[in-house]
Design a protein around this motif. Structure first.
Motif, PDB file in Angstrom:
ATOM      1  N   TYR A 133      37.199  33.275  47.228  1.00 31.37           N
ATOM      2  CA  TYR A 133      35.807  33.574  46.908  1.00 31.37           C
ATOM      3  C   TYR A 133      35.472  35.037  47.145  1.00 31.37           C
ATOM      4  CZ  TYR A 133      34.492  29.122  45.171  1.00 31.37           C
ATOM      5  OH  TYR A 133      34.388  28.031  44.357  1.00 31.37           O
ATOM      6  N   TRP A 134      36.200  35.687  48.014  1.00 23.31           N
ATOM      7  CA  TRP A 134      36.037  37.131  48.177  1.00 23.31           C
ATOM      8  C   TRP A 134      36.313  37.804  46.829  1.00 23.31           C
ATOM      9  CZ3 TRP A 134      34.516  40.099  52.307  1.00 23.31           C
ATOM     10  CH2 TRP A 134      34.731  41.484  52.203  1.00 23.31           C
ATOM     11  N   ILE A 135      37.414  37.421  46.223  1.00 22.68           N
ATOM     12  CA  ILE A 135      37.794  37.997  44.929  1.00 22.68           C
ATOM     13  C   ILE A 135      36.854  37.519  43.831  1.00 22.68           C
ATOM     14  CG2 ILE A 135      39.613  38.018  43.164  1.00 22.68           C
ATOM     15  CD1 ILE A 135      41.629  37.852  45.581  1.00 22.68           C
ATOM     16  N   ARG A 136      36.537  36.229  43.808  1.00 19.15           N
ATOM     17  CA  ARG A 136      35.663  35.678  42.759  1.00 19.15           C
ATOM     18  C   ARG A 136      34.268  36.301  42.789  1.00 19.15           C
ATOM     19  NH1 ARG A 136      36.234  29.331  42.044  1.00 19.15           N
ATOM     20  NH2 ARG A 136      35.195  29.901  40.104  1.00 19.15           N
ATOM     21  N   GLU A 137      33.819  36.739  43.961  1.00 18.33           N
ATOM     22  CA  GLU A 137      32.506  37.375  44.047  1.00 18.33           C
ATOM     23  C   GLU A 137      32.571  38.866  43.733  1.00 18.33           C
ATOM     24  OE1 GLU A 137      29.840  36.250  47.160  1.00 18.33           O
ATOM     25  OE2 GLU A 137      30.540  34.169  47.119  1.00 18.33           O
ATOM     26  N   GLY A 138      33.769  39.362  43.398  1.00 20.03           N
ATOM     27  CA  GLY A 138      33.908  40.732  42.922  1.00 20.03           C
ATOM     28  C   GLY A 138      34.067  41.788  43.996  1.00 20.03           C
ATOM     29  N   PHE A 139      34.460  41.392  45.203  1.00 17.82           N
ATOM     30  CA  PHE A 139      34.647  42.366  46.269  1.00 17.82           C
ATOM     31  C   PHE A 139      36.051  42.970  46.191  1.00 17.82           C
ATOM     32  CE2 PHE A 139      31.568  39.279  48.177  1.00 17.82           C
ATOM     33  CZ  PHE A 139      30.455  40.087  47.998  1.00 17.82           C
ATOM     34  N   GLU A 140      36.182  44.197  46.676  1.00 17.56           N
ATOM     35  CA  GLU A 140      37.469  44.893  46.671  1.00 17.56           C
ATOM     36  C   GLU A 140      38.502  44.174  47.527  1.00 17.56           C
ATOM     37  OE1 GLU A 140      37.134  49.662  46.132  1.00 17.56           O
ATOM     38  OE2 GLU A 140      36.879  48.883  48.155  1.00 17.56           O
ATOM     39  N   VAL A 141      39.757  44.245  47.066  1.00 24.92           N
ATOM     40  CA  VAL A 141      40.888  43.815  47.883  1.00 24.92           C
ATOM     41  C   VAL A 141      41.814  45.000  48.051  1.00 24.92           C
ATOM     42  CG1 VAL A 141      40.797  41.379  47.260  1.00 24.92           C
ATOM     43  CG2 VAL A 141      42.195  42.937  45.906  1.00 24.92           C
ATOM     44  N   GLU A 142      42.575  44.961  49.105  1.00 25.87           N
ATOM     45  CA  GLU A 142      43.522  46.026  49.404  1.00 25.87           C
ATOM     46  C   GLU A 142      44.943  45.480  49.236  1.00 25.87           C
ATOM     47  OE1 GLU A 142      43.672  49.484  52.776  1.00 25.87           O
ATOM     48  OE2 GLU A 142      42.902  47.528  53.359  1.00 25.87           O
ATOM     49  N   THR A 143      45.792  46.268  48.563  1.00 28.73           N
ATOM     50  CA  THR A 143      47.201  45.929  48.396  1.00 28.73           C
ATOM     51  C   THR A 143      48.018  47.150  48.792  1.00 28.73           C
ATOM     52  OG1 THR A 143      47.382  46.724  46.125  1.00 28.73           O
ATOM     53  CG2 THR A 143      46.616  44.441  46.419  1.00 28.73           C
ATOM     54  N   GLN A 144      49.323  47.045  48.665  1.00 27.64           N
ATOM     55  CA  GLN A 144      50.186  48.195  48.951  1.00 27.64           C
ATOM     56  C   GLN A 144      49.912  49.338  47.983  1.00 27.64           C
ATOM     57  OE1 GLN A 144      54.106  46.525  48.764  1.00 27.64           O
ATOM     58  NE2 GLN A 144      53.958  45.599  50.780  1.00 27.64           N
ATOM     59  N   GLU A 145      49.438  49.023  46.792  1.00 27.30           N
ATOM     60  CA  GLU A 145      49.156  50.047  45.785  1.00 27.30           C
ATOM     61  C   GLU A 145      47.777  50.691  45.959  1.00 27.30           C
ATOM     62  OE1 GLU A 145      50.376  46.833  44.648  1.00 27.30           O
ATOM     63  OE2 GLU A 145      52.342  47.747  44.945  1.00 27.30           O
ATOM     64  N   GLY A 146      46.978  50.164  46.835  1.00 26.64           N
ATOM     65  CA  GLY A 146      45.631  50.690  47.045  1.00 26.64           C
ATOM     66  C   GLY A 146      44.589  49.594  46.916  1.00 26.64           C
ATOM     67  N   ARG A 147      43.377  50.010  46.589  1.00 32.89           N
ATOM     68  CA  ARG A 147      42.279  49.042  46.458  1.00 32.89           C
ATOM     69  C   ARG A 147      42.026  48.728  44.995  1.00 32.89           C
ATOM     70  NH1 ARG A 147      37.723  49.892  51.051  1.00 32.89           N
ATOM     71  NH2 ARG A 147      39.147  50.023  52.801  1.00 32.89           N
ATOM     72  N   GLU A 148      41.614  47.486  44.757  1.00 27.22           N
ATOM     73  CA  GLU A 148      41.263  47.072  43.404  1.00 27.22           C
ATOM     74  C   GLU A 148      40.109  46.085  43.466  1.00 27.22           C
ATOM     75  OE1 GLU A 148      44.118  43.510  42.046  1.00 27.22           O
ATOM     76  OE2 GLU A 148      45.234  45.350  42.513  1.00 27.22           O
ATOM     77  N   ARG A 149      39.406  45.995  42.365  1.00 25.25           N
ATOM     78  CA  ARG A 149      38.259  45.086  42.277  1.00 25.25           C
ATOM     79  C   ARG A 149      38.299  44.412  40.911  1.00 25.25           C
ATOM     80  NH1 ARG A 149      33.031  45.555  44.695  1.00 25.25           N
ATOM     81  NH2 ARG A 149      33.651  47.623  45.381  1.00 25.25           N
ATOM     82  N   ARG A 150      38.073  43.111  40.906  1.00 21.96           N
ATOM     83  CA  ARG A 150      37.946  42.358  39.664  1.00 21.96           C
ATOM     84  C   ARG A 150      36.474  42.089  39.407  1.00 21.96           C
ATOM     85  NH1 ARG A 150      42.572  37.826  40.780  1.00 21.96           N
ATOM     86  NH2 ARG A 150      44.318  39.277  40.856  1.00 21.96           N
ATOM     87  N   ASP A 151      36.146  41.824  38.150  1.00 25.79           N
ATOM     88  CA  ASP A 151      34.775  41.454  37.829  1.00 25.79           C
ATOM     89  C   ASP A 151      34.416  40.163  38.548  1.00 25.79           C
ATOM     90  OD1 ASP A 151      34.465  43.620  36.145  1.00 25.79           O
ATOM     91  OD2 ASP A 151      34.994  42.496  34.344  1.00 25.79           O
TER      92      ASP A 151
END
Length: 166
Positions: A133-151
């Motif tokens: 739900y963090w991702i589904r609500e459009g909040f940033e996630v952090e990975t080894q490649e950096g930060r990303e955000r989905r709609d």
């Protein structure tokens, strides 16, 4: 207390699955107050973390290393549930509340991590909805490649507003 059949309904009240057991009244306040003491909403956690300053709590991702690498809450601490007994005291301060999460509502890993921490004396809440739900609500996630955000998913988050108003 007399209960009447709603106008236009077809089924007798005794077969109404929602009202077969009557709603709680005075006990509801204790139940819902306790529920809020044990849980945090992803939107509330995000609002505090994005707001800047010291949040007053630490976020713990209790998933595996492989899952963590796929994406996690920015600033979260990675502490798989199985490692809590041996590593929690090295990584966490018992004076600082902990918010745990795992995959999502179909997973009880966040609750297991919260239990493990509570048994060690930590103040703890579980983040409802987890990383899903963090991702589904459009909040940033952090990975080894950096930060990303989905709609944001319009079925789970208000589009064009800072919060849902709840």
């Amino acid at each position: 207390m007399k209960t009447t059949q709603p106008t236009g309904s077809r089924a007798p009240l005794s077969t109404n699955a929602v009202l077969r057991v009557p709603p709680a009244s005075s006990a509801a306040a204790a139940y819902f107050g306790a529920a809020l003491a044990f849980h945090a909403d992803v939107s509330d956690v995000a609002a505090v973390l994005v707001g800047g300053g010291a949040p007053g709590f630490v976020v713990v991702d209790s998933r595996s290393t492989e899952s963590w690498a796929q994406g996690h809450v920015p600033g979260a601490l990675h502490l798989p549930t199985a490692l809590i007994p041996e590593q929690a005291e090295k990584l966490l301060d018992k004076a600082v509340p902990v918010v745990t999460y795992c995959w999502g509502p179909g997973c009880n890993g966040g609750a297991r991590a919260a239990l493990a921490l509570a048994e060690l004396g930590y103040q703890v809440k579980e983040m409802l909805g987890g990383i899903e739900y963090w991702i589904r609500e459009g909040f940033e996630v952090e990975t080894q490649e950096g930060r990303e955000r989905r709609d944001a998913d319009p079925l789970t988050a208000t589009i064009g507003a800072d919060n849902c108003g709840c």
